[in-house]
Design a protein around this motif. Structure first.
Motif, PDB file in Angstrom:
ATOM      1  N   HIS A 155      27.776  90.954  34.972  1.00  0.00           N
ATOM      2  CA  HIS A 155      26.589  90.792  35.829  1.00  0.00           C
ATOM      3  C   HIS A 155      25.336  90.925  34.978  1.00  0.00           C
ATOM      4  CE1 HIS A 155      24.382  91.937  39.828  1.00  0.00           C
ATOM      5  NE2 HIS A 155      23.828  90.911  39.204  1.00  0.00           N
ATOM      6  N   VAL A 156      24.557  89.852  34.972  1.00  0.00           N
ATOM      7  CA  VAL A 156      23.328  89.786  34.198  1.00  0.00           C
ATOM      8  C   VAL A 156      22.149  89.803  35.160  1.00  0.00           C
ATOM      9  CG1 VAL A 156      21.959  88.375  32.601  1.00  0.00           C
ATOM     10  CG2 VAL A 156      24.465  88.437  32.393  1.00  0.00           C
ATOM     11  N   VAL A 209      18.025  89.384  35.230  1.00  0.00           N
ATOM     12  CA  VAL A 209      16.888  88.903  34.459  1.00  0.00           C
ATOM     13  C   VAL A 209      15.605  89.420  35.121  1.00  0.00           C
ATOM     14  CG1 VAL A 209      15.717  86.893  33.492  1.00  0.00           C
ATOM     15  CG2 VAL A 209      18.172  86.797  33.965  1.00  0.00           C
ATOM     16  N   ALA A 224      19.154  82.826  29.886  1.00  0.00           N
ATOM     17  CA  ALA A 224      19.954  83.731  30.708  1.00  0.00           C
ATOM     18  C   ALA A 224      21.076  82.974  31.422  1.00  0.00           C
ATOM     19  CB  ALA A 224      19.060  84.432  31.729  1.00  0.00           C
ATOM     20  N   LYS A 225      20.759  81.810  31.958  1.00  0.00           N
ATOM     21  CA  LYS A 225      21.777  81.024  32.661  1.00  0.00           C
ATOM     22  C   LYS A 225      22.887  80.608  31.696  1.00  0.00           C
ATOM     23  CE  LYS A 225      22.525  77.254  35.860  1.00  0.00           C
ATOM     24  NZ  LYS A 225      22.922  77.832  37.099  1.00  0.00           N
ATOM     25  N   ALA A 259      24.971  83.733  30.982  1.00  0.00           N
ATOM     26  CA  ALA A 259      25.778  84.117  32.147  1.00  0.00           C
ATOM     27  C   ALA A 259      26.936  83.142  32.349  1.00  0.00           C
ATOM     28  CB  ALA A 259      24.899  84.187  33.393  1.00  0.00           C
ATOM     29  N   LYS A 294      27.972  86.966  36.952  1.00  0.00           N
ATOM     30  CA  LYS A 294      27.031  86.839  38.063  1.00  0.00           C
ATOM     31  C   LYS A 294      25.625  86.908  37.472  1.00  0.00           C
ATOM     32  CE  LYS A 294      25.669  89.398  42.217  1.00  0.00           C
ATOM     33  NZ  LYS A 294      26.036  90.546  43.085  1.00  0.00           N
ATOM     34  N   LEU A 295      24.698  86.110  38.015  1.00  0.00           N
ATOM     35  CA  LEU A 295      23.318  86.092  37.525  1.00  0.00           C
ATOM     36  C   LEU A 295      22.367  86.438  38.661  1.00  0.00           C
ATOM     37  CD1 LEU A 295      21.375  85.471  35.161  1.00  0.00           C
ATOM     38  CD2 LEU A 295      21.404  83.074  35.903  1.00  0.00           C
ATOM     39  N   ILE A 340      20.466  80.351  41.981  1.00  0.00           N
ATOM     40  CA  ILE A 340      20.681  81.778  42.248  1.00  0.00           C
ATOM     41  C   ILE A 340      20.472  82.031  43.737  1.00  0.00           C
ATOM     42  CG2 ILE A 340      19.908  84.120  41.735  1.00  0.00           C
ATOM     43  CD1 ILE A 340      18.985  82.974  39.001  1.00  0.00           C
TER      44      ILE A 340
END
Length: 145
Positions: free
Chosen positions: A6-7, A9, A24-25, A28, A34-35, A80
């Motif tokens: 799980h990230v 941002v 980030a995407k 992930a 999970k973002l 998201i």
């Protein structure tokens, strides 16, 4: 090395947010994690030290409303879901640490402007997030300009 699950941002919703989200995407997706995205609004009373002799709650509400709109645009662009879009009011590093703990995130990503001189000495949000975190922190260098 295990991958992330799980990230989160942390975004300031500036023009550089898209650069941070692209990295980030990618990270992930590479980890099948999970973002989530978060924006922390600093209370106007923190910013101005309570020196404003007026009710600023309507201004704070407008800031919150605009942040929600801006965060949703980013969420829509990067796929998201709304339940993974977080807005809170407080000190950014503290709020990100609490959100990461609550959501069981194992990576926080923030942007870094690569400050120099006085700005470096006084610290930055990314530095504050790094030094109080109980999970990994990645500072993404943003290209200004």
């Amino acid at each position: 090395m295990s991958s992330y699950t799980h990230v989160i941002v942390g975004l300031d919703l500036s023009s550089e947010s898209k650069q941070i989200m692209e990295k980030a995407k990618f990270l992930a997706e590479s980890s099948n994690a999970k973002l989530s995205v978060a924006h922390i609004i600093e209370p106007l009373l923190f910013t101005y030290g309570g020196d404003i002799p007026m009710d600023i709650s309507s201004i704070q509400d407008q800031i919150h409303t605009q942040a929600k709109i801006d965060l949703q645009k980013i969420g829509d662009e990067f796929g998201i879901e709304q339940e993974n879009q977080h807005i809170s009011i407080g000190q950014p590093a503290t709020e990100l640490h609490e959100l990461a703990a609550k959501e069981k995130a194992d990576l926080i990503i923030v942007g870094s402007h690569g400050r120099h001189g006085l700005s470096l000495i006084l610290g930055s949000t990314s530095n504050s997030v790094l030094h109080g975190s109980h999970c990994d922190v990645l500072a993404v260098r943003v290209n200004q300009g």
